[in-house]
Design an enzyme around this catalytic site. Sequence first.
Site, PDB file in Angstrom:
ATOM      1  N   CYS A 182      85.722  60.038  39.537  1.00 13.68           N
ATOM      2  CA  CYS A 182      84.588  59.905  40.469  1.00 13.68           C
ATOM      3  C   CYS A 182      83.245  59.808  39.758  1.00 13.68           C
ATOM      4  CB  CYS A 182      84.580  61.061  41.465  1.00 13.68           C
ATOM      5  SG  CYS A 182      84.402  62.678  40.714  1.00 13.68           S
TER       6      CYS A 182
ATOM      7  N   HIS B  57      65.152  54.900  48.643  1.00  6.96           N
ATOM      8  CA  HIS B  57      65.513  54.261  49.906  1.00  6.96           C
ATOM      9  C   HIS B  57      64.974  52.831  49.985  1.00  6.96           C
ATOM     10  CE1 HIS B  57      66.287  58.376  51.949  1.00  6.96           C
ATOM     11  NE2 HIS B  57      67.389  57.829  51.512  1.00  6.96           N
TER      12      HIS B  57
ATOM     13  N   ASN C 166      80.614  61.381  33.903  1.00  2.00           N
ATOM     14  CA  ASN C 166      79.225  61.483  33.438  1.00  2.00           C
ATOM     15  C   ASN C 166      79.049  62.665  32.493  1.00  2.00           C
ATOM     16  OD1 ASN C 166      79.160  59.583  35.448  1.00  2.00           O
ATOM     17  ND2 ASN C 166      77.487  60.491  36.583  1.00  2.00           N
ATOM     18  N   ASP C 167      79.380  63.860  32.990  1.00  2.00           N
ATOM     19  CA  ASP C 167      79.220  65.063  32.168  1.00  2.00           C
ATOM     20  C   ASP C 167      80.306  65.183  31.108  1.00  2.00           C
ATOM     21  OD1 ASP C 167      76.868  66.027  33.155  1.00  2.00           O
ATOM     22  OD2 ASP C 167      77.767  67.365  34.629  1.00  2.00           O
TER      23      ASP C 167
END
EC number: 2.7.3.9
Length: 580
Positions: free
Chosen positions: A503, A190, A455-456
């Site tokens: 995505c 954050h 990604n995977d």
Amino acid sequence: MVLKGIGVSEGIAVGKAFFIDRKLTKIKKIKINESNIAFEIKKFKEAIKKTEEYIKHVKELSLQDLGEEHSFIFDVYLLLLKDDMLIGETERFIKNEKVNAEYALWKVSRKLINIFEKTEDPYIKEKKNDVKHIVDKIIRFMTNDGFVFKETSGEARIAIAHDLSPSELVSLLKQNIVAFAIDLGSKISHTSIIARAMGIPAVVGLEKITDNIISSDDTIIVDGFNGVVILDPDKEVLEDYIVKEKKYRDYVKELEKLKDVEVKTVDGEFVNIFSNVEINEEISISNEYKAKGIGLYRTEFIYLEKGDVSEDEQFEILKDAVLRNENKPITIRTFDLGGEKLSNLLPHPDEQNPAMGLRAIRYSLRFKDIFKTQIKAIHRAAVFGDVRIMFPMISGVEEIRQAKNVVEECIEELKNEKKEFKENVPLGVMVELPSLALITHLINKEVDFFSVGTNDLIQYTLGIDRNNEYVAYLYRPTHPAVLTLLRKIYKDAQKGGIEVTVCGEMAGDPKYIPVLLGLGYRNLSMSPSAILKAKMIISRVKISECEKLINSLKRCKFARKAEEKLEKFIDEHASDLFFH
């Protein structure tokens, strides 16, 4: 001296060091009598109240510079101050163990932090720092060591610290702090989010920068692009960075022009940009950058602190997300965790290799009651907007059929329970396993859409852990095997007449967007912070050029050569996206 860390907020800053030493004194365990329990609990509650007042004050300070869309960062901390697993459990620990409040809070917080540390999801893992920051603040108020920084002088200063919480950063920004560099931290913390929102350069994960600052007179350069901090630079280096700083300011002005633009290529082809979000408050950032909707809504955070969350609780969270999304499409991915990553929050067996075991859809189908609770909550929330459901880590047709059967069961139960819900919610799959990518021609009639999790997909196709420093260099999205699978997925989606969206991180990396465009993809979903750069690269290329690029890359037998050709293409069209 040059120190290498993680660049989390772009930009360049030159200034004198402003060293912050805020280490806590060692927490001691003190046994107390029964008669002192009430005093310790009262001390604990008063510290919580002071912490709450402090966070609210900082939140108000931040609104002027950050706007409402980033207030969620402070809301996370306010929610932690009411969390039973942290606050309630600490009070019980004081009573049961008869110990001082500081030690009780520290001990309870370690258990909660350990839960988050066991997950492989970096976004979830980052929650441990939220816990650490709020615990640190409560303890400081209990020990009368509140948050006080000495005032900076009139000149620009660069904050140097072991760690900084979001609230501390906001307080510092009210002084003449123009950048910061810290030992700890990650790209998705954050504190890093606030740095990006404020547009101040920041480098984290430096490990030992606090050991290398000799005095506040040290001149420092923070290079947020390359994750570099330069201590006591020579004249030539200093002048070079002053020139770079001006170039960057011009670059930012160009990006800002794209904020409200519906993006299209030079030859007039529109590209739909969606957002990947983790928590509801991020949706306002997505709206601000004019995303077409939410291409990936992660639901894992719902389970993290309480485990098996009730249907009504999930419904309220999802309904809020759907309403915030202003009737644009929102694709909700079902539970994508499992194995050891949930610790004791949810049931799971012991496994030798959990990453390849009972996780995601496999976990959901094994613990069907938990899965059904989620599916029913999503269908109820779908009444309020354009909702889609996506199943993760599907390996074949059988799992799709099983998941769809569960959906049918949920629909019947909702009818019997006479609850308001939407029946025909589109169902899709995350294409992230090579086994599914190879048979997309068999499943394009089984589902309503594909979402490609690059990604995977890349990781499993190449057999490479991209977080392993010894083999990460082999993680190349332009590998011929990856390009072949991506092209196949797109073609099979077309043949089936269904939508397909990318995505994974490849969609949010400007370098690889021309590759995806050349392969045929027109729906990209990414982190909100990547949207403006994506718009810039899209607005500078032609589809015909991207298709020629793909033909060139396909002829490369070596992924390294393909990467070189891609980099040349980027240099020709948008070299300023990768600031040097």
